[in-house]
Design an enzyme around this catalytic site. Structure first.
Site, short mmCIF file in Angstrom:
data_model
loop_
_atom_site.label_atom_id
_atom_site.label_comp_id
_atom_site.label_asym_id
_atom_site.label_seq_id
_atom_site.Cartn_x
_atom_site.Cartn_y
_atom_site.Cartn_z
N ASP A 52 6.38 -15.63 -4.96
CA ASP A 52 6.54 -16.32 -3.61
C ASP A 52 7.79 -17.46 -4.06
O ASP A 52 7.87 -18.15 -4.80
CB ASP A 52 5.49 -16.94 -3.18
N LEU A 104 5.71 -0.72 -21.40
CA LEU A 104 4.85 -1.65 -20.33
C LEU A 104 4.67 -0.71 -19.08
O LEU A 104 5.71 0.17 -18.55
CB LEU A 104 5.94 -2.66 -19.86
N HIS A 129 16.02 -12.98 -1.67
CA HIS A 129 15.42 -11.84 -2.36
C HIS A 129 16.19 -11.11 -3.16
O HIS A 129 15.81 -10.98 -4.42
CB HIS A 129 15.21 -10.99 -1.25
C1 IPE Z 1 2.84 -13.26 -0.47
O1 IPE Z 1 3.95 -13.89 -0.05
C2 IPE Z 1 3.60 -11.73 -0.41
C3 IPE Z 1 4.47 -11.76 -1.49
C4 IPE Z 1 4.92 -12.57 -2.27
C5 IPE Z 1 4.98 -10.20 -1.59
P1 IPE Z 1 3.78 -14.53 1.60
O2 IPE Z 1 5.14 -15.52 1.59
O3 IPE Z 1 3.94 -13.31 2.38
O4 IPE Z 1 2.34 -15.15 1.80
P2 IPE Z 1 2.03 -16.27 2.87
O5 IPE Z 1 2.24 -15.57 4.17
O6 IPE Z 1 2.52 -17.44 2.66
O7 IPE Z 1 0.55 -16.27 2.60
C1 IPE Z 2 8.50 -14.05 -1.37
O1 IPE Z 2 9.19 -14.88 -0.76
C2 IPE Z 2 9.18 -12.45 -1.14
C3 IPE Z 2 8.42 -11.59 0.08
C4 IPE Z 2 7.27 -12.06 0.55
C5 IPE Z 2 9.06 -10.47 0.31
P1 IPE Z 2 9.17 -15.48 0.64
O2 IPE Z 2 10.21 -14.73 1.38
O3 IPE Z 2 7.79 -15.47 1.08
O4 IPE Z 2 9.70 -16.84 0.38
P2 IPE Z 2 9.23 -18.39 1.26
O5 IPE Z 2 7.68 -18.41 0.92
O6 IPE Z 2 9.47 -18.08 2.37
O7 IPE Z 2 10.05 -19.31 0.72
MG MG Z 3 6.27 -16.73 1.01
#
Ligand code: IPE
Ligand code: IPE
Ligand code: MG
Length: 257
Positions: A25, A136, A42
């Site tokens: 995240d 892995l 990303h």
């Molecule tokens: C969790 O992250 C999902 C992934 C990393 C793929 P999110 O950014 O979607 O989670 P929330 O919405 O903050 O809980």
């Molecule tokens: C995690 O990073 C990746 C996915 C959920 C696809 P985020 O896109 O949720 O990044 P933040 O949490 O908004 O910074």
């Molecule tokens: Mg996020």
């Protein structure tokens, strides 16, 4: 922990997790901090994946499960979703040779029916190309949700009951867990979430019943070798009791050595 500990000792360190699960995240915030649109985070996140896979290969960690896209992430702006799908497709194509070189076996977990046909084909192709690799096991959770996983296991069990293959009385935790995703690998020992949030966000709900949780404030694209080693070091100092007392666990460890 120093680099290549497992290699140097010639055997796998017993205090290393056998299965690491990561919620990657913080990509969006990482990009915004740099004045970029959030989706620019990303591709940077994919770079971090490469690094973490490399360390796991070196340390001979048997299983790594990465949360790439949750069943709730479809709710993001269409443009971001499209870009993530595009990136997933390109990464599958591009990374497969590197995975091969490192003897990594790829498995995608989640409800793949929601993906475009060509993406589903690319997933199958990458899985097929790496299926005989003995190193892995890299599990990428895409359109995955912990509740979906539990519900689909319940559905499969109900079907078996309907067909008369099993009786409802036979359903216990062991039987149930055989129908979850990756029933053939051990449950995660270590769960890592980057990005500062302290929640599970519908990741591995059943499988993390006794997993050690580790939260890092680092944004995923910044998560590097040192950060993973810190998490592993923290893990190695934990006493896992599984409901027993600390003394019982110590006695068992003493008996085993
Ligand atoms: C969790 O992250 C999902 C992934 C990393 C793929 P999110 O950014 O979607 O989670 P929330 O919405 O903050 O809980
Ligand atoms: C995690 O990073 C990746 C996915 C959920 C696809 P985020 O896109 O949720 O990044 P933040 O949490 O908004 O910074
Ligand atoms: Mg996020």
């Amino acid at each position: 922990m120093t680099n290549g500990t497992a290699k140097e000792s010639g055997s796998v360190d017993k205090r290393l997790p056998q299965h690491i699960a990561i919620i990657m995240d913080g990509n969006g915030r990482w990009a915004k901090k740099r004045g970029l649109p959030r989706y620019a985070g990303h591709p940077a996140g994919v770079e971090a994946v490469r690094g973490v896979v490399e360390v796991c290969v070196e340390l001979q960690i048997p299983v790594l499960t990465l949360f790439a896209f949750s069943s709730e992430n479809w709710q993001r702006p269409q443009k971001e979703v499209n870009l993530i799908m595009d990136l997933f497709m390109r990464s599958l194509k591009k990374e497969v040779r590197r995975l091969e070189r490192n003897h990594v076996k790829l498995r995608v977990i989640g409800d793949r029916n929601a993906f475009a046909d060509n993406l589903q084909q690319q997933i199958e192709e990458a899985e097929r190309q790496t299926e005989n690799n003995q190193g892995l096991l890299l599990q990428v959770a895409a359109n995955y949700g912990g509740r979906w996983d539990i519900a689909q296991a319940a559905k499969r069990l109900a079907e078996q009951v309907q067909l008369g293959k099993i009786a409802p009385q036979q359903i216990d935790e062991e039987q149930f867990s055989r129908h979850l995703c990756f029933a053939d690998v051990p449950e995660p020992d270590l769960f890592i979430r980057t990005g500062g949030e302290k929640r599970i966000s519908n990741f591995l709900l059943w499988q993390c019943a006794y997993t050690e949780l580790y939260f890092s404030d680092m944004l995923w694209p910044d998560f590097n070798r040192k950060a993973l080693e810190e998490a592993l070091h923290d893990f190695s100092s934990r006493q896992r009791r599984f409901g027993r007392t600390g003394e019982q666990v110590q006695d068992r460890t003493a008996e085993a050595s």
